[in-house]
Design a protein around this motif. Sequence first.
Motif, short mmCIF file in Angstrom:
data_model
loop_
_atom_site.label_atom_id
_atom_site.label_comp_id
_atom_site.label_asym_id
_atom_site.label_seq_id
_atom_site.Cartn_x
_atom_site.Cartn_y
_atom_site.Cartn_z
N ILE A 128 0.85 -1.19 0.00
CA ILE A 128 0.00 0.00 0.00
C ILE A 128 0.88 1.24 0.00
O ILE A 128 1.87 1.31 0.73
CB ILE A 128 -0.91 0.01 1.26
CG1 ILE A 128 -1.79 -1.23 1.32
CG2 ILE A 128 -1.75 1.29 1.32
CD1 ILE A 128 -2.75 -1.40 0.16
N THR A 129 0.50 2.23 -0.82
CA THR A 129 1.19 3.52 -0.83
C THR A 129 0.32 4.55 -0.13
O THR A 129 -0.89 4.35 0.02
CB THR A 129 1.49 3.97 -2.27
OG1 THR A 129 0.25 4.08 -2.99
CG2 THR A 129 2.41 2.99 -2.99
N LYS A 130 0.92 5.67 0.28
CA LYS A 130 0.12 6.70 0.95
C LYS A 130 -0.79 7.40 -0.06
O LYS A 130 -0.51 7.41 -1.26
CB LYS A 130 1.01 7.69 1.70
CG LYS A 130 1.94 8.51 0.86
CD LYS A 130 2.76 9.39 1.78
CE LYS A 130 3.76 10.21 0.98
NZ LYS A 130 4.55 11.09 1.84
N ASN A 131 -1.85 7.99 0.46
CA ASN A 131 -2.81 8.75 -0.35
C ASN A 131 -3.36 7.91 -1.50
O ASN A 131 -3.43 8.35 -2.63
CB ASN A 131 -2.14 10.03 -0.88
CG ASN A 131 -3.14 11.01 -1.44
OD1 ASN A 131 -4.28 11.07 -0.98
ND2 ASN A 131 -2.74 11.77 -2.43
N SER A 132 -3.75 6.65 -1.18
CA SER A 132 -4.23 5.74 -2.22
C SER A 132 -5.49 5.01 -1.78
O SER A 132 -5.71 4.78 -0.60
CB SER A 132 -3.15 4.72 -2.58
OG SER A 132 -2.86 3.87 -1.47
N LEU A 133 -6.32 4.67 -2.78
CA LEU A 133 -7.52 3.87 -2.56
C LEU A 133 -7.27 2.52 -3.22
O LEU A 133 -6.95 2.47 -4.42
CB LEU A 133 -8.73 4.59 -3.18
CG LEU A 133 -10.10 3.94 -3.03
CD1 LEU A 133 -10.47 3.76 -1.56
CD2 LEU A 133 -11.16 4.79 -3.74
N ASN A 134 -7.37 1.44 -2.46
CA ASN A 134 -6.92 0.13 -2.92
C ASN A 134 -8.00 -0.94 -2.75
O ASN A 134 -8.41 -1.24 -1.63
CB ASN A 134 -5.69 -0.31 -2.12
CG ASN A 134 -4.60 0.75 -2.16
OD1 ASN A 134 -3.82 0.80 -3.09
ND2 ASN A 134 -4.57 1.60 -1.16
N TYR A 135 -8.43 -1.50 -3.88
CA TYR A 135 -9.39 -2.60 -3.85
C TYR A 135 -8.62 -3.90 -3.70
O TYR A 135 -7.78 -4.24 -4.54
CB TYR A 135 -10.21 -2.60 -5.14
CG TYR A 135 -11.08 -3.82 -5.31
CD1 TYR A 135 -12.18 -4.03 -4.48
CD2 TYR A 135 -10.79 -4.78 -6.28
CE1 TYR A 135 -12.97 -5.16 -4.62
CE2 TYR A 135 -11.58 -5.91 -6.44
CZ TYR A 135 -12.67 -6.09 -5.61
OH TYR A 135 -13.44 -7.21 -5.75
N LEU A 136 -8.88 -4.64 -2.61
CA LEU A 136 -8.15 -5.88 -2.33
C LEU A 136 -8.90 -7.14 -2.76
O LEU A 136 -8.46 -8.25 -2.48
CB LEU A 136 -7.80 -5.98 -0.84
CG LEU A 136 -6.89 -4.89 -0.28
CD1 LEU A 136 -6.52 -5.20 1.16
CD2 LEU A 136 -5.64 -4.72 -1.11
N GLY A 137 -10.05 -6.96 -3.43
CA GLY A 137 -10.75 -8.11 -3.98
C GLY A 137 -11.76 -8.73 -3.04
O GLY A 137 -12.02 -8.25 -1.94
N THR A 138 -12.35 -9.83 -3.52
CA THR A 138 -13.21 -10.66 -2.69
C THR A 138 -12.34 -11.73 -2.04
O THR A 138 -11.63 -12.46 -2.74
CB THR A 138 -14.33 -11.32 -3.53
OG1 THR A 138 -15.15 -10.28 -4.08
CG2 THR A 138 -15.19 -12.24 -2.68
N TRP A 139 -12.38 -11.79 -0.73
CA TRP A 139 -11.55 -12.73 0.03
C TRP A 139 -12.37 -13.97 0.32
O TRP A 139 -13.33 -13.93 1.09
CB TRP A 139 -11.08 -12.09 1.34
CG TRP A 139 -10.11 -10.96 1.15
CD1 TRP A 139 -10.05 -10.08 0.09
CD2 TRP A 139 -9.08 -10.56 2.04
NE1 TRP A 139 -9.04 -9.18 0.28
CE2 TRP A 139 -8.42 -9.44 1.47
CE3 TRP A 139 -8.65 -11.03 3.27
CZ2 TRP A 139 -7.35 -8.81 2.08
CZ3 TRP A 139 -7.60 -10.40 3.91
CH2 TRP A 139 -6.94 -9.29 3.31
N HIS A 140 -11.98 -15.09 -0.27
CA HIS A 140 -12.70 -16.36 -0.11
C HIS A 140 -12.07 -17.15 1.04
O HIS A 140 -11.10 -17.89 0.84
CB HIS A 140 -12.66 -17.16 -1.41
CG HIS A 140 -13.32 -16.45 -2.56
ND1 HIS A 140 -14.66 -16.58 -2.84
CD2 HIS A 140 -12.82 -15.58 -3.47
CE1 HIS A 140 -14.96 -15.84 -3.89
NE2 HIS A 140 -13.86 -15.22 -4.29
N PHE A 141 -12.63 -16.99 2.22
CA PHE A 141 -12.16 -17.71 3.40
C PHE A 141 -13.18 -18.75 3.82
O PHE A 141 -13.13 -19.29 4.93
CB PHE A 141 -11.89 -16.73 4.55
CG PHE A 141 -10.54 -16.08 4.50
CD1 PHE A 141 -9.62 -16.24 5.52
CD2 PHE A 141 -10.17 -15.30 3.41
CE1 PHE A 141 -8.38 -15.63 5.47
CE2 PHE A 141 -8.92 -14.68 3.35
CZ PHE A 141 -8.02 -14.86 4.38
N ASP A 142 -14.12 -19.05 2.93
CA ASP A 142 -15.20 -19.99 3.25
C ASP A 142 -14.74 -21.44 3.18
O ASP A 142 -15.44 -22.34 3.63
CB ASP A 142 -16.41 -19.77 2.34
CG ASP A 142 -16.05 -19.69 0.87
OD1 ASP A 142 -14.93 -19.23 0.54
OD2 ASP A 142 -16.88 -20.07 0.04
#
Length: 197
Positions: free
Chosen positions: A148-162
């Motif tokens: 992650i960088t500063k001043n950024s908006l970051n989509y990390l996806g759908t996390w499949h922990f099921d």
Amino acid sequence: MKHLATVFFLFLTIFAKGQDFKTLNETNSGDTISSEEGIIYGNFIQRLGFSSGGFPQDIRLINIETKEILAFRVKPTYKSAKENTFMYFIKPGKYAILNYWWTKSTWYGGKFFTEPIFKNIDVTDNFEQKIKSGQINQNELEQFTFEITKNSLNYLGTWHFDKGFVSFTDDKIQFDNLVKSKFKKLDFSTATTILPK
């Protein structure tokens, strides 16, 4: 060096009884991106459905450079929905997913679990026994990471922990449409997609 770091992380996730950690601040509907921090967001699919009861579930991350452990909630207390959104402020840096903390509802209260998270490993399938027997080589365990960088908006996806094997998918277009009406001050079209890998 990579193997030494993996052994260190394995020690933290399996053998540590207590860990100091900092909880990430949740992003609220009127918030904007901070000049010194980034924002991470995504969708989390939990291990349990209604059997999770009203117990919360968390993910713990470790900053690879500073070794600071951070936690954020992926299933709120008193909700049993299988999928939940998350959006948090986070300092810039390179992070590894350390573990998944969840509680299974039982007749006597709840049973707590802290699962280490590794690539291509189902830790629900006799993980500790496989480590002891040498079936899983500790030196080959790899963690999911993202930066992650500063001043950024970051989509990390759908996390499949099921399921026991953890995975991540890119559902940004559909997901952005769900959250943009609540977070009007964030421009999701500028968000960077960073799936943990």
